[in-house]
Motif scaffolding. Structure first.
Motif, PDB file in Angstrom:
ATOM      1  N   LEU A  86     -13.343 -17.562  10.998  1.00 11.02           N
ATOM      2  CA  LEU A  86     -12.716 -16.472  10.940  1.00 11.02           C
ATOM      3  C   LEU A  86     -13.443 -15.058  11.168  1.00 11.02           C
ATOM      4  O   LEU A  86     -14.474 -15.185  10.899  1.00 11.02           O
ATOM      5  CB  LEU A  86     -12.145 -16.195   9.770  1.00 11.02           C
ATOM      6  N   PHE A  87     -12.825 -14.336  11.834  1.00  8.45           N
ATOM      7  CA  PHE A  87     -13.463 -13.050  12.298  1.00  8.45           C
ATOM      8  C   PHE A  87     -12.385 -11.857  12.350  1.00  8.45           C
ATOM      9  O   PHE A  87     -11.132 -12.062  12.361  1.00  8.45           O
ATOM     10  CB  PHE A  87     -14.240 -13.245  13.497  1.00  8.45           C
ATOM     11  N   ALA A  88     -13.071 -10.626  12.365  1.00  6.65           N
ATOM     12  CA  ALA A  88     -12.150  -9.339  12.664  1.00  6.65           C
ATOM     13  C   ALA A  88     -12.820  -8.543  13.712  1.00  6.65           C
ATOM     14  O   ALA A  88     -13.947  -8.345  13.961  1.00  6.65           O
ATOM     15  CB  ALA A  88     -12.030  -8.803  11.546  1.00  6.65           C
ATOM     16  N   MET A 132     -12.091  -7.324   2.280  1.00 10.55           N
ATOM     17  CA  MET A 132     -11.326  -8.364   2.615  1.00 10.55           C
ATOM     18  C   MET A 132     -11.988 -10.014   2.450  1.00 10.55           C
ATOM     19  O   MET A 132     -11.349 -10.914   2.188  1.00 10.55           O
ATOM     20  CB  MET A 132     -10.916  -8.238   3.878  1.00 10.55           C
ATOM     21  N   GLY A 133     -13.230  -9.761   2.721  1.00  8.66           N
ATOM     22  CA  GLY A 133     -14.046 -11.160   2.689  1.00  8.66           C
ATOM     23  C   GLY A 133     -14.552 -11.604   4.153  1.00  8.66           C
ATOM     24  O   GLY A 133     -15.325 -12.556   4.171  1.00  8.66           O
ATOM     25  N   HIS A 134     -14.383 -10.590   5.131  1.00  7.79           N
ATOM     26  CA  HIS A 134     -15.112 -10.915   6.360  1.00  7.79           C
ATOM     27  C   HIS A 134     -16.544 -10.766   6.412  1.00  7.79           C
ATOM     28  O   HIS A 134     -17.435 -10.256   5.521  1.00  7.79           O
ATOM     29  CB  HIS A 134     -14.530  -9.667   7.445  1.00  7.79           C
ATOM     30  N   LYS A 135     -17.054 -11.920   7.104  1.00  6.76           N
ATOM     31  CA  LYS A 135     -18.573 -12.065   7.425  1.00  6.76           C
ATOM     32  C   LYS A 135     -18.757 -11.842   8.739  1.00  6.76           C
ATOM     33  O   LYS A 135     -20.029 -11.650   9.060  1.00  6.76           O
ATOM     34  CB  LYS A 135     -19.136 -13.441   7.156  1.00  6.76           C
ATOM     35  N   ARG A 136     -18.026 -11.902   9.772  1.00  5.03           N
ATOM     36  CA  ARG A 136     -18.167 -11.847  11.176  1.00  5.03           C
ATOM     37  C   ARG A 136     -17.246 -11.098  11.743  1.00  5.03           C
ATOM     38  O   ARG A 136     -16.228 -10.911  11.703  1.00  5.03           O
ATOM     39  CB  ARG A 136     -17.745 -13.247  11.966  1.00  5.03           C
ATOM     40  N   LEU A 137     -17.925  -9.980  12.620  1.00  9.48           N
ATOM     41  CA  LEU A 137     -17.242  -8.865  13.242  1.00  9.48           C
ATOM     42  C   LEU A 137     -17.160  -8.941  14.975  1.00  9.48           C
ATOM     43  O   LEU A 137     -18.308  -9.637  15.202  1.00  9.48           O
ATOM     44  CB  LEU A 137     -17.799  -7.465  12.990  1.00  9.48           C
ATOM     45  N   ALA A 138     -16.281  -8.748  15.601  1.00 10.46           N
ATOM     46  CA  ALA A 138     -16.405  -8.482  16.947  1.00 10.46           C
ATOM     47  C   ALA A 138     -16.274  -7.060  17.301  1.00 10.46           C
ATOM     48  O   ALA A 138     -15.151  -6.507  16.962  1.00 10.46           O
ATOM     49  CB  ALA A 138     -15.402  -9.272  17.697  1.00 10.46           C
ATOM     50  N   LEU A 139     -17.328  -6.309  17.636  1.00  8.54           N
ATOM     51  CA  LEU A 139     -17.180  -4.889  17.964  1.00  8.54           C
ATOM     52  C   LEU A 139     -16.486  -4.657  19.254  1.00  8.54           C
ATOM     53  O   LEU A 139     -16.681  -5.167  20.415  1.00  8.54           O
ATOM     54  CB  LEU A 139     -18.492  -4.303  18.102  1.00  8.54           C
ATOM     55  N   GLU A 140     -15.464  -3.595  19.407  1.00  8.22           N
ATOM     56  CA  GLU A 140     -14.753  -3.355  20.621  1.00  8.22           C
ATOM     57  C   GLU A 140     -15.046  -1.976  20.933  1.00  8.22           C
ATOM     58  O   GLU A 140     -15.037  -1.091  20.223  1.00  8.22           O
ATOM     59  CB  GLU A 140     -13.384  -3.685  20.409  1.00  8.22           C
ATOM     60  N   ALA A 141     -15.031  -1.737  22.135  1.00  5.23           N
ATOM     61  CA  ALA A 141     -15.133  -0.275  22.867  1.00  5.23           C
ATOM     62  C   ALA A 141     -14.790  -0.117  24.126  1.00  5.23           C
ATOM     63  O   ALA A 141     -14.753  -1.303  24.836  1.00  5.23           O
ATOM     64  CB  ALA A 141     -16.434   0.244  22.436  1.00  5.23           C
ATOM     65  N   SER A 341      -6.381  -8.225  11.181  1.00  8.64           N
ATOM     66  CA  SER A 341      -6.914  -7.167  12.282  1.00  8.64           C
ATOM     67  C   SER A 341      -6.271  -6.022  12.443  1.00  8.64           C
ATOM     68  O   SER A 341      -5.071  -5.958  12.177  1.00  8.64           O
ATOM     69  CB  SER A 341      -6.879  -7.732  13.729  1.00  8.64           C
ATOM     70  N   ARG A 342      -6.998  -5.043  12.551  1.00  9.45           N
ATOM     71  CA  ARG A 342      -6.302  -3.459  13.162  1.00  9.45           C
ATOM     72  C   ARG A 342      -7.233  -3.235  14.504  1.00  9.45           C
ATOM     73  O   ARG A 342      -8.232  -3.410  14.612  1.00  9.45           O
ATOM     74  CB  ARG A 342      -6.789  -2.414  12.142  1.00  9.45           C
ATOM     75  N   THR A 343      -6.322  -2.774  15.375  1.00  4.96           N
ATOM     76  CA  THR A 343      -6.816  -2.710  16.725  1.00  4.96           C
ATOM     77  C   THR A 343      -6.964  -1.206  17.242  1.00  4.96           C
ATOM     78  O   THR A 343      -6.938  -0.944  18.295  1.00  4.96           O
ATOM     79  CB  THR A 343      -6.039  -3.439  17.798  1.00  4.96           C
ATOM     80  N   SER A 344      -6.906  -0.285  16.175  1.00  9.65           N
ATOM     81  CA  SER A 344      -7.070   1.262  16.387  1.00  9.65           C
ATOM     82  C   SER A 344      -8.332   1.611  15.797  1.00  9.65           C
ATOM     83  O   SER A 344      -9.027   0.960  14.942  1.00  9.65           O
ATOM     84  CB  SER A 344      -6.109   1.949  15.788  1.00  9.65           C
TER      85      SER A 344
END
Ligand code: SAM
Length: 469
Positions: A86-88, A132-141, A341-344
């Motif tokens: 899982l990731f966000a 929330m419990g997340h441990k992995r992120l994907a940074l976006e820009a 996920s939130r994409t803003s």
């Protein structure tokens, strides 16, 4: 001339080779003898070439298609067990100087509020994600050399890794930012990123140039050769993807596999992940105005054929898809999904006001992480928050050899169970905790090595007593 080793985009994504592949697949889409032999070959779990896999994708025979789906499911089980990582995503900035015709961040869009998170805002967003419990992120820009500099990204990564909050810590930061230089990739590697993700959007050069009419992303070669530079800069986990809906899916599929073959040939390691985003509505983007959209059945077939063609490559599906599509995709080959996920930009702390629409795309699966975790466990999947491989330096070809050695069941499986128990203790609702504990007690019996199993049982007991080491 198709040259899989060449570092020039036109050589390893050879347009003529793709057209020949599509013609070959079309000629053979009802050639049952060939299709049967390709399925047999795929059963060896060594993958298929872009040509071979394209024949399976084109196959129109129902019975054969059933066999393809069943094989994809089996390969998924053999290589990944029932774990789902899982990731966000974390949107850092929507400043962008490109003119991508399908993306609401495009420069000419004057009615979305442009935002870029400060380090303090990042801290708040990350704490919200950790809660929330997340441990992995994907940074976006978006791409903007003035606002979104490499220095800014490096600061963001350092900030994120340094935030300790209750039991939370982000252990793996992946990053999806515009194509850049070898030196920049080296800096990202040194900052400790996990996977460098860059979607090709489309492998069809002519369409690519039309869909990216202005800005640095217009440069097809620079974009397509980005993963070569990333690997040269020392990043061994790279994530490919196309945006399905922009061009014809069979073309994209062949291009994607050719790209994977190229990385394997040139660097000895294929892509770490493949993402399968589909085009969605967004602020000033009407997805239905793009004429190459694919239906859910075709989407499922693509996922199954990717699973068969590149068995060692993780596959990612995002909240662009609804629950039912995600469920089917999980069975057929997906190994990582996003949740909550939130994409803003800034969306985890301040949900988008009604009258604003600055999300990068409309999120379809809007469930919370707890709901997604619950749903996965109801289907007997183990939601995994594990990042042990990355921390142990088992990336790139070292990860692939772990996969190939079959040690995953004695290594990934226990780690997934223990990190899931930690998640349940720290973040889960009572119903999710109860369901999870039952699942873990059942799954621990599937650790083959007796000594490892005993150790895991002991660790689980300690975690449940809130006694962590
Ligand atoms: N700036 C980076 C780049 O140029 O690749 C990152 C792009 S963006 C933050 C991540 C991805 O979102 C894009 O690569 C694109 O595939 C996808 N995307 C853009 N618009 C979309 C839409 N309308 N629907 C679904 N996905 C979209």
């Amino acid at each position: 001339m198709y040259d899989v080793n060449s570092r020039h985009a036109d050589d390893f994504i050879d347009h003529q080779e793709i057209l020949d592949t599509l013609a070959y697949a079309d000629e053979n889409k009802n050639n049952l003898k060939l299709i049967e032999s390709l399925i047999e070959k795929a059963k060896l779990r060594k993958g298929l070439s872009h040509r071979e896999a394209s024949v399976l994708l084109a196959c129109e025979n129902e019975e054969m298609n059933e066999k393809i789906y069943r094989l994809a499911e089996q390969i998924k089980k053999d290589f990944y067990g029932n774990r789902i990582v899982l990731f966000a995503p974390l949107y850092l900035s929507n400043y962008c100087i490109n003119g991508c015709t399908y993306c609401p961040y495009h420069l000419k869009n004057k009615h979305i509020a442009r935002k870029k998170l400060t380090q303090e805002e990042i801290r708040k967003e990350v704490i919200a994600l950790q809660d929330m419990g997340h441990k992995r992120l994907a940074l976006e820009a978006g791409e903007d050399p003035v606002h979104n500099t490499m220095e800014y990204y490096l600061d963001c990564i350092n900030t994120i890794y340094s935030i300790k909050h209750k039991n939370g810590a982000i252990r793996r930061v992946n990053i999806n930012i515009a194509a850049t230089t070898v030196d920049d990739y080296r800096l990202l590697k040194e900052a400790g990123i996990g996977t460098y993700i860059l979607f090709q959007e489309t492998y069809h050069k002519e369409s690519y140039l039309e869909l990216h009419p202005t800005g640095p992303k217009h440069n097809y070669d620079y974009h397509t050769e980005a993963m070569d530079r990333a690997m040269e800069g020392g990043i061994d986990d790279v994530g490919l993807g196309v945006l399905f809906g922009l061009d014809k899916y069979r073309y994209e599929f062949a291009g994607l596999l050719m790209h994977a073959e190229h990385l394997e040939a040139a660097f000895g390691v294929g892509p770490h992940t493949i993402s399968v985003p589909r085009l969605r509505d967004a602020d000033d983007i009407d997805a239905s105005s793009f004429k190459n959209g694919i239906d859910d059945d075709t989407f499922a077939k693509i996922i199954a054929c990717i699973r068969i063609a590149v068995p060692y490559t993780g596959m990612i599906i995002s909240t662009r898809e609804n629950q039912a599509v995600r469920e089917r995709a999980l069975h057929l080959g997906i190994s990582q999904i996003s949740g909550g996920s939130r994409t803003s930009v800034g969306g985890y702390c301040e949900p988008e006001p009604e009258d604003e629409r600055s999300e990068q795309f409309d999120v379809i699966d809007t469930r919370t992480l707890d709901e997604v975790v619950h749903w996965l466990m109801e289907m007997d999947y183990i939601p995994s928050f594990c990042t042990a491989c990355y921390r142990e330096g088992r990336t790139g070809d070292r990860f692939m050899s772990l996969c190939k050695s079959g040690q995953i069941q004695n290594c990934c499986h226990p780690n997934a169970l223990m990190t899931l128990e930690e998640y349940l203790m720290d973040y889960a609702s009572p119903a999710t905790k109860a369901l999870g504990d039952k699942l873990i007690d059942k799954e621990v019996l599937n650790v083959p090595n007796e000594k490892v199993r005993a150790k895991v049982v002991e660790n689980l007991r300690l975690i449940r007593e809130n006694n962590r080491r």
